[in-house]
Design a protein around this motif. Structure first.
Motif, mmCIF file in Angstrom:
data_model
loop_
_atom_site.group_PDB
_atom_site.id
_atom_site.type_symbol
_atom_site.label_atom_id
_atom_site.label_comp_id
_atom_site.label_asym_id
_atom_site.label_seq_id
_atom_site.Cartn_x
_atom_site.Cartn_y
_atom_site.Cartn_z
ATOM 1 N N ALA A 173 0.836 -1.203 0.000
ATOM 2 C CA ALA A 173 0.000 0.000 0.000
ATOM 3 C C ALA A 173 0.868 1.249 0.000
ATOM 4 N N SER A 174 1.949 1.225 0.780
ATOM 5 C CA SER A 174 2.777 2.426 0.846
ATOM 6 C C SER A 174 3.518 2.641 -0.466
ATOM 7 N N MET A 175 3.893 1.564 -1.142
ATOM 8 C CA MET A 175 4.550 1.737 -2.445
ATOM 9 C C MET A 175 3.575 2.250 -3.500
ATOM 10 N N GLY A 191 1.555 4.559 -2.862
ATOM 11 C CA GLY A 191 1.282 5.955 -2.523
ATOM 12 C C GLY A 191 0.119 6.139 -1.565
ATOM 13 N N LYS A 192 -0.208 5.085 -0.815
ATOM 14 C CA LYS A 192 -1.338 5.169 0.119
ATOM 15 C C LYS A 192 -0.830 5.060 1.554
ATOM 16 N N GLY A 219 -0.126 3.211 4.877
ATOM 17 C CA GLY A 219 0.240 1.806 4.971
ATOM 18 C C GLY A 219 -0.702 0.998 5.838
ATOM 19 N N ARG A 227 0.613 7.227 -9.093
ATOM 20 C CA ARG A 227 0.579 7.497 -7.670
ATOM 21 C C ARG A 227 1.722 6.862 -6.887
ATOM 22 N N GLY A 228 2.343 5.823 -7.466
ATOM 23 C CA GLY A 228 3.487 5.219 -6.797
ATOM 24 C C GLY A 228 4.594 6.235 -6.535
ATOM 25 N N GLY A 229 4.586 7.349 -7.266
ATOM 26 C CA GLY A 229 5.623 8.364 -7.074
ATOM 27 C C GLY A 229 5.355 9.301 -5.909
ATOM 28 N N LEU A 230 4.162 9.222 -5.325
ATOM 29 C CA LEU A 230 3.775 10.197 -4.300
ATOM 30 C C LEU A 230 4.751 10.241 -3.120
ATOM 31 N N ILE A 231 4.989 9.073 -2.509
ATOM 32 C CA ILE A 231 5.817 9.082 -1.302
ATOM 33 C C ILE A 231 7.271 9.453 -1.613
ATOM 34 N N PRO A 232 7.878 8.865 -2.663
ATOM 35 C CA PRO A 232 9.236 9.321 -2.988
ATOM 36 C C PRO A 232 9.304 10.831 -3.233
ATOM 37 N N MET A 285 -5.079 13.910 -7.254
ATOM 38 C CA MET A 285 -5.828 13.332 -6.138
ATOM 39 C C MET A 285 -6.234 14.459 -5.186
ATOM 40 N N VAL A 338 -1.768 10.801 3.796
ATOM 41 C CA VAL A 338 -0.518 10.064 3.646
ATOM 42 C C VAL A 338 0.566 10.707 4.513
ATOM 43 N N PHE A 376 0.079 9.957 8.108
ATOM 44 C CA PHE A 376 0.170 8.544 8.497
ATOM 45 C C PHE A 376 1.608 8.161 8.848
ATOM 46 N N TYR A 377 2.556 8.685 8.073
ATOM 47 C CA TYR A 377 3.943 8.248 8.238
ATOM 48 C C TYR A 377 4.704 9.154 9.201
#
Ligand code: FMN
Ligand code: SF4
Ligand code: SF4
Ligand code: FES
Ligand code: FES
Lengths: 645, 171
Positions: free
Chosen positions: A315-317, A319-320, A322, B26-31, B57, B65, B68-69
């Motif tokens: 989920a975190s990969m 972009g959501k 976790g 969206r996989g690029g969001l956290i990086p 989004m 997000v 959360f982290y």
């Protein structure tokens, strides 16, 4: 590149060059400084700097490299010196002065200073080898063989010791055969659950989708474990090779390292390793010229323990947040972006090259039938020799603590061993002969977990230990399941109350009841196993709970609210004053006899005076319950006024 | 938190620059958020809005997000970040005593930043140096085998360095 060449031939060409520079390097003197994170924490880089300066200054023909960890972390900073004509000699407890002296005395004058040597790598008349250590009999290295002996940032070193040979061998096989071999080896996942790795790969191979992923789980969130960090920092190419083999076996064209944010050095080293492997044609469009394409990337975690759980990690990969989800479907069937995804732990993948090189039977010769191979543990806490160790599965806790760890440090006694982190438990002395494997530990009330072992002595309070872990899980609960979120908070509240001396008689039953509810009502193992630290301490150390609740006393003298610091008047030397200066809040004063007294109102219980008081006096003590201190002081006063009369 | 117009402009520009390196998946969001934090020291509201636009989004999901982290911060950190390890090994070897010592010298509680923004104090759960417990980090440097007196010493040497820098500065 010639299309008729096999992967092995391509690798041989690359390796020939690597071997040449390796041999060249070994012809002159080489200093290998242990520079993993923990070595750096106690000055390894400064030591390496002094070696370099002195070599330069004295014009010695020698090279200095930074290597990873050999497992003897207690002796950091460490360095191995390989000088032609001598066995390789390992020196421990280094500092800048000692480093300068070694260059002068050993490298220039030829005196190896045996008094500072820890061990040698070959049999000789003066210095023992690591195999001569008690732990040498217990340890067996499948994964850590080269850790601390090669430069992790130089792919040539890995190639020179046979690296990527297993990948070349795998590429010559049918992918299905590779998975079959791993299955036959009986390898079980080292990330905690012990799931058979080969079966996981098969599940992914059987999935219909053609786009597939492999992920190395390097999230290592257990607070007290550092095996994965050490392997990534010490031999990153080994893990890259394992992941590449997994990718080939399941037909994945893309792989990821999911690395914890708190491990910057591991991230850096894996990035470098991937970069170098790409340059050598070991990764990329055509792996070792075979036409099999594989790209590997690093994804950094963001500081959430629950993301070590595979579905939360995915989920975190994506972009959501976790949050774990229900399984099935398992990631092997529907994982990253809905595609079949194999997720394996760092250690699990590190065994794969060994299995490819030596075969399944050789792997199974070590360990127990149900848990073949070795286990890698991080030893911390109150041991003489903390560090990292690799031992066959089935080794007992006693061997690990006493043979590898050399027993309890200081003049203290063993109390318990915490194993499995927040999902595990505290085991007492009578369980020390439990052989360590996935199944026996669970039966004893702990868990293999990831492999963190923290040894506790009589100064460690078991109620506090349980409170610590509940505090951790309560903070790290993702909040999806009510029981995990609120249940852990409730348990924590009770434990806090007990450690403050406000426990109630019914608290122990309440804890048991809540534990059952949390276990039953949680989706992922974070919640399901969160009560374990409480359950195991209640089972084995109930008397400590009782002392807190009924006598408001902490037998280990650890819980701050239940202790006071007190200076024994008959032991205080009077004129030394060491404690006075050490106290950060100036709570210590001299009475009319120049005996030191602690002002209990001011004391912040920082422990400084206890440390400062010279060992020949040991006048500062902790007492519990805390009103003992006030009582003693009153007694002293009364005695004095009687004397005066 | 109130940003000056200049700070706001910088936040938007830097965020755009970083986001441009990612396609909209969206996989690029956290990086991308991690890089923004690397550059700005934290993730300001402006950056979250930019990210929401870039990845198509709702801003509230980006906020979800970020909160959360644990790694993401919503306010700027101090110039020096002090982190005290609160992992198992460090805890059992007196990590809380080290934390209290920092709280005492910095006169802030864990999670806070000193009023002059010189130091911020945080907890971490295990940096993997458990054999050197108790451990504290000052910026990226790991200090092992900490004691309350070592805390005083580290703080003092920072103060000293600062003072020297000030005195060395031309009028
Ligand atoms: C809360 C939680 C945290 C976890 N953390 C990790 C971790 O840090 N590293 C890891 O490899 N597995 C971790 N796991 C286990 C993974 O979900 C998964 O089982 C594992 O990565 C699979 O790899 P393996 O088959 O090689 O063991 C965790 C599980 C849970 C429930
Ligand atoms: S058990 Fe806890 S951590 Fe796991 S999914 Fe439920 S709430 Fe989240
Ligand atoms: S350090 Fe110990 S011996 Fe010295 S004054 Fe303090 S209590 Fe007395
Ligand atoms: S010697 Fe440093 S990690 Fe082990
Ligand atoms: S517990 Fe502090 S570094 Fe691991």
């Amino acid at each position: 590149m010639n299309a008729n060449k096999t992967a092995a031939m391509v690798l041989d060409e690359i390796r020939a060059e690597a071997l040449r520079s390796w041999e060249q390097m070994r012809q002159k003197t080489l200093i290998a400084v242990g520079a993993a994170t923990c070595g750096r924490a106690v000055g390894a880089l400064e030591v390496a700097g002094v070696f370099r300066e002195e070599i330069e200054r004295l014009k010695v023909d020698a090279a200095v490299i930074e290597v990873g960890c050999m497992g003897h972390c207690y002796a950091e900073p460490m360095a191995f010196i390989f000088k032609p004509g001598f066995p390789g000699i390992c020196y421990g407890y280094l500092n800048e002065g000692l480093a300068a002296r070694l260059v002068r005395d050993f490298l220039v004058d030829g005196d190896p200073c045996v008094e500072f040597a820890l061990a040698a790598d070959g049999v000789n008349d003066f210095i023992p080898t690591f195999q001569d250590f008690p732990r040498g009999l217990v340890e067996q290295k499948m994964v850590m063989e080269h850790c601390g002996l090669i430069d992790p940032e130089n792919i040539e070193h890995y190639l020179a010791v046979g690296g990527y040979g297993a990948l070349a061998a795998a590429l010559a096989m049918d992918p299905g055969e590779v998975a079959k071999l791993v299955k036959a080896s009986g390898l079980r996942g080292r990330g905690g659950a012990g799931f058979p790795t080969g079966s996981k790969w098969d599940l992914c191979r059987a999935a219909g989708e053609k786009t597939r992923y492999v992920i190395c789980n390097a999230d290592e969130g257990d607070p007290g474990a550092f095996m994965d960090r050490t392997i990534l920092e010490s031999n990153p190419h080994l893990v890259v090779e394992g992941l590449a083999i997994a990718a080939y076996a399941v037909g994945a064209g893309k792989g990821y390292f999911y690395i914890r944010a708190e491990y910057p050095l591991a991230v850096e080293r894996i990035r470098k390793a991937l970069d170098q492997a790409g340059k050598y044609g070991i990764l990329g469009k055509s792996v070792l010229g075979t036409g099999f394409g594989l790209e590997i990337e690093v994804f950094q975690g963001s500081g959430a323990f629950v993301c070590g759980e595979e579905t939360a990690l995915i989920a975190s990969m994506e972009g959501k947040p976790g949050l774990p989800r229900h399984r099935p479907p398992f990631p092997s069937e529907a994982g990253l972006f809905g595609k079949p995804t194999v997720i394996n732990n760092v250690k699990t993948l590190s065994y794969v090259p060994y299995i490819l090189r030596n075969g399944a039977d050789r792997f199974k010769e070590t360990g127990t039938p149900g848990s073949p191979g070795t286990a890698i543990f991080a030893l911390a806490g109150k041991l003489v020799n903390t560090g990292l160790t690799e031992v066959p599965m089935g080794t007992t806790l006693r061997q690990i603590i006493y043979d590898v760890g050399s027993g309890i440090a200081g003049n203290s006694n063993f109390k318990a061993v915490q194993i499995g982190g927040p999902s595990g438990g505290c085991l007492p002395g009578e369980t020390l002969d439990t052989p360590i494997d996935f199944d026996s530990l669970t039966r004893a009330g702990a868990m293999m977990g990831s492999g963190g072992i923290v040894v506790l002595d009589e100064n460690d309070c078991m109620v506090e230990m349980a409170r610590f872990f509940l505090d951790f899980t309560q903070k790290e609960s993702c909040g999806k399941c009510t029981f995990c979120r609120l249940g852990t908070r409730h348990m924590l509240g009770i434990l806090e109350r007990i450690t403050r001396g406000e426990g109630r008689p019914e608290d122990m039953d309440l804890l048991l009841e809540l534990a059952g509810d949390i276990r039953a009502g949680s989706l992922c193992s974070l919640g399901k196993t969160a009560p374990n630290p409480v359950l195991s301490t209640l089972k084995y150390f109930r008397d400590e709970y009782e002392a807190h609740i009924f006598e408001k006393r902490c037998p280990a003298l650890m819980c701050k609210d239940l202790i006071a610091y007190y200076i024994l008047p008959h032991k205080c030397e009077r004129s030394c004053d060491a404690c006075v200066g050490s106290c950060p809040v100036e709570a210590i004063y001299s009475n009319e006899d120049r005996i030191k007294v602690i002002n209990q109102e001011k004391c912040v219980k920082c422990n400084s005076c206890l440390v400062a008081c010279p060992p020949q006096y040991r006048a500062v003590v902790k007492v519990s319950p805390p009103d003992l201190a006030a009582g003693k002081e009153k007694e002293n006063d009364e005695r004095k006024s009687q004397d005066n009369h | 938190m109130q940003l000056t117009e200049e700070e706001r402009k910088e936040a938007v520009e830097k965020s755009r620059e970083i986001l441009a390196r990612y396609d909209g998946s969206r996989g690029g969001l956290i990086p991308a958020l991690q890089q923004i934090q690397d550059v700005l020291g934290y993730v300001p509201a402006e950056a979250m809005r930019e990210a929401a636009g870039h990845f198509g989004m709702p801003a509230v999901d980006v906020y979800g997000v970020v909160t959360f982290y644990n790694q993401f911060r919503l306010t700027p950190p101090g110039r020096h970040q002090v982190k005290v390890c609160m992992g198992t090994a460090c805890h059992m070897k007196g990590g809380n005593i080290i934390m209290e010592s920092w709280e005492r010298v910095l006169k802030v509680k864990v999670g806070e930043t000193t009023p002059d923004r010189e130091f911020s104090l945080e907890r971490v759960a295990c940096v993997g140096c458990c054999t050197m417990a108790p451990v504290a980090l000052v910026n990226e440097t790991v200090h092992g085998k900490m004691t309350p007196t070592k805390v005083d010493g580290l703080y003092f040497s920072h103060q000293l360095a600062n003072q020297q820098k000030k005195e060395g500065m031309p009028e």
